[in-house]
Design a protein around this motif. Structure first.
Motif, PDB file in Angstrom:
ATOM      1  N   ILE A 197     -11.256  -6.153   7.034  1.00  0.00           N
ATOM      2  CA  ILE A 197     -11.969  -5.093   6.326  1.00  0.00           C
ATOM      3  C   ILE A 197     -11.200  -3.786   6.424  1.00  0.00           C
ATOM      4  O   ILE A 197     -11.066  -3.045   5.446  1.00  0.00           O
ATOM      5  N   TYR A 198     -10.675  -3.482   7.617  1.00  0.00           N
ATOM      6  CA  TYR A 198      -9.896  -2.250   7.798  1.00  0.00           C
ATOM      7  C   TYR A 198      -8.660  -2.260   6.900  1.00  0.00           C
ATOM      8  O   TYR A 198      -8.372  -1.276   6.218  1.00  0.00           O
ATOM      9  N   SER A 199      -7.934  -3.364   6.886  1.00  0.00           N
ATOM     10  CA  SER A 199      -6.713  -3.446   6.068  1.00  0.00           C
ATOM     11  C   SER A 199      -7.018  -3.309   4.587  1.00  0.00           C
ATOM     12  O   SER A 199      -6.301  -2.614   3.854  1.00  0.00           O
ATOM     13  N   LEU A 200      -8.066  -3.953   4.128  1.00  0.00           N
ATOM     14  CA  LEU A 200      -8.439  -3.891   2.720  1.00  0.00           C
ATOM     15  C   LEU A 200      -8.848  -2.470   2.325  1.00  0.00           C
ATOM     16  O   LEU A 200      -8.429  -1.959   1.279  1.00  0.00           O
ATOM     17  N   THR A 201      -9.635  -1.819   3.165  1.00  0.00           N
ATOM     18  CA  THR A 201     -10.063  -0.446   2.886  1.00  0.00           C
ATOM     19  C   THR A 201      -8.872   0.499   2.879  1.00  0.00           C
ATOM     20  O   THR A 201      -8.751   1.361   1.995  1.00  0.00           O
ATOM     21  N   LEU A 238      -5.275   4.097  -0.093  1.00  0.00           N
ATOM     22  CA  LEU A 238      -3.989   4.740   0.172  1.00  0.00           C
ATOM     23  C   LEU A 238      -3.458   5.530  -1.024  1.00  0.00           C
ATOM     24  O   LEU A 238      -3.164   6.715  -0.919  1.00  0.00           O
ATOM     25  N   ILE A 239      -3.344   4.905  -2.179  1.00  0.00           N
ATOM     26  CA  ILE A 239      -2.764   5.574  -3.346  1.00  0.00           C
ATOM     27  C   ILE A 239      -3.688   6.659  -3.911  1.00  0.00           C
ATOM     28  O   ILE A 239      -3.232   7.778  -4.142  1.00  0.00           O
ATOM     29  N   PRO A 240      -4.992   6.380  -4.102  1.00  0.00           N
ATOM     30  CA  PRO A 240      -5.840   7.461  -4.641  1.00  0.00           C
ATOM     31  C   PRO A 240      -5.899   8.694  -3.738  1.00  0.00           C
ATOM     32  O   PRO A 240      -5.845   9.823  -4.222  1.00  0.00           O
ATOM     33  N   LEU A 241      -5.995   8.499  -2.442  1.00  0.00           N
ATOM     34  CA  LEU A 241      -6.060   9.650  -1.541  1.00  0.00           C
ATOM     35  C   LEU A 241      -4.714  10.348  -1.416  1.00  0.00           C
ATOM     36  O   LEU A 241      -4.660  11.565  -1.209  1.00  0.00           O
TER      37      LEU A 241
END
Length: 66
Positions: A13-17, A22-25
């Motif tokens: 879940i952490y990796s997917l989130t 990553l790109i939008p932020l």
């Protein structure tokens, strides 16, 4: 106590989130400035931590020892 399957689920879940945000932020940081993006991240972390403190304790899974 966390079991191996619980840890794998949390890690997934952490990796997917992380990957999804990553790109939008990063783009937000580029558009609005690094300081504002870091302040947003710090406040998000503080608010998230406070929200986690307010959640009821479920006790997790209880495994009886034999």
């Amino acid at each position: 106590m966390l079991w191996a399957t619980d840890v794998e689920g949390v890690d997934s879940i952490y990796s997917l989130t992380f990957a999804a945000l990553l790109i939008p932020l990063s783009r937000m940081g580029d558009a609005r400035g690094r300081r504002r993006a870091i302040a947003f991240a710090v406040w998000g972390s503080v608010i998230g931590g406070m929200a986690a403190l307010l959640l009821p304790d479920t006790g997790g899974r209880r495994h009886e020892e034999e």
